[in-house]
Design an enzyme around this catalytic site. Structure first.
Site: not given
Ligand code: ASP
Length: 349
Positions: A210, A238, A241, A263-264
């Site tokens: 991200t 899904r 965050d 992990t969002g």
């Molecule tokens: N936070 C992002 C999500 O959960 C994933 C990431 O940070 O790569 O969608």
């Protein structure tokens, strides 16, 4: 030429006034720092897993991104423009899980999320679960500027983006070999592992990348933005965050700007980005203390993984992550600049 005492006094006063004004103006200019900090995702980023060419590629793009944002700030541009344009550049790179390099969901589609927030007004814009939009961050900015809404989802968000003239690309544009192989690998593993619930497997995925940016401009305004493809093989629509204001992105001129990665689900449950701001506002934490508390205490104790970047109203930068590494960089008006990927034994910020 002869001057009366009154005239001399008046000239002296004028002299005092102009020099003190100049001094004041100089002080104001000197006092207002400006800066940009970015991340390109956290995860299992280890020096031994990367070739010299890969390290070079990441270093180059991170450097290009901070320079782009910094140049906008230097020229007097707003922090909003700086974060939007910086994210756009990262979205155009196949190296990150955003825009061109977005991961695939379990239907083999790239469903992207992005958000942006203005710390001066608390205005925000976000899109979630969108496909084929070249730069989701531009759609998020338009949601903020041209609608009364904060978050648009799926088809509706795509129709809005189309009406606004946002650039679209065909599926082929978003195809990257590495991301597709990751999808196939994860799906194969999922088929092979018995007795595992889908949800628990989903939590084990560690495909990050991200992108996020926070900037402080010459007027003291803070902005933050985040863009992602989410998690590889994600199901059931899904959403993570990244498009959630307060979780993946937050900006408030009274405190700081924040962008999260990881992990969002954990960042939503802790409202991580807003929590950092709250700790600064209500508990007088420094940016460094606040981000450390949220990542290493709150997120870690829930079993979550990831990282965050923070830039406070005084130009202080902090970052933290509980993963092996996080692509990250910053550039400040005092000349400080840093580009990092791996865990440091003693990280200075
Ligand atoms: N936070 C992002 C999500 O959960 C994933 C990431 O940070 O790569 O969608």
């Amino acid at each position: 030429m002869q001057y009366t005492l009154r005239q001399i006094g008046f000239l002296f006063l004028l002299f005092l006034l102009t020099t003190s004004c100049k001094k004041k103006a100089k002080e104001i200019l000197k006092e207002q720092p400006y800066a940009i900090v970015i991340h390109g995702g956290a995860g299992t980023i280890l020096p031994e897993n990367m070739s010299a060419t890969q390290k070079e590629q990441y270093h180059t793009i991170l450097e290009k991104a901070i320079k782009k944002g910094f140049f906008i700030l230097e020229k007097g541009g707003t922090s909003l423009t700086a974060v939007q344009k910086t994210i756009q550049l990262l979205e155009d790179s196949p190296l990150f899980n955003a825009g061109k390099g977005a991961v695939f969901d379990n239907q083999g589609k790239n469903k992207m999320d992005a958000s942006i927030m203005d710390g001066k007004t608390l205005n925000s814009g976000a899109v979630a679960g969108v496909s084929n939009i070249k730069n989701p961050i531009n759609a998020a900015r338009l949601v903020m500027d041209s609608t009364k809404y904060v978050l648009l989802f799926g088809k509706g968000a795509e129709i809005f983006a189309q009406q606004q003239g946002v650039k679209f690309e065909p599926d082929a544009y978003f195809y990257t070999k590495g991301r597709h192989e990751s999808l196939l690998r994860v799906q194969k593993k999922e088929r092979n592992v018995r007795g595992y619930s889908i949800d628990s497997k989903q939590k084990k995925l560690k495909h990050y990348g991200t992108v996020g940016a926070v900037a402080l401009d010459k007027n003291g305004n803070i902005a933050a933005a985040t863009s992602t493809g989410g998690l590889t093989n994600k199901k059931y629509g899904r959403i993570g965050d990244s498009p959630i204001i307060g979780a993946g992105t937050y900006a408030n001129n009274k405190t700081c700007g924040v962008s999260s990665t990881g992990t969002g689900e954990y960042f939503i449950r802790t409202l991580a980005a807003h929590e950092v701001s709250n700790l600064i506002y209500y508990k007088n934490f420094s940016a460094k203390e606040a981000v450390k508390e949220v990542i290493h205490n709150q997120i870690t104790s829930l079993g979550g993984d990831g990282g965050m970047i923070v830039l406070d109203k005084n130009g202080n930068i902090a970052w933290s992550f509980n993963t092996k590494g996080m692509y990250r960089a910053y550039k400040k008006s005092n000349g400080d600049e840093k580009i990092k990927m791996f865990k440091m034994v003693k990280d200075t910020i």
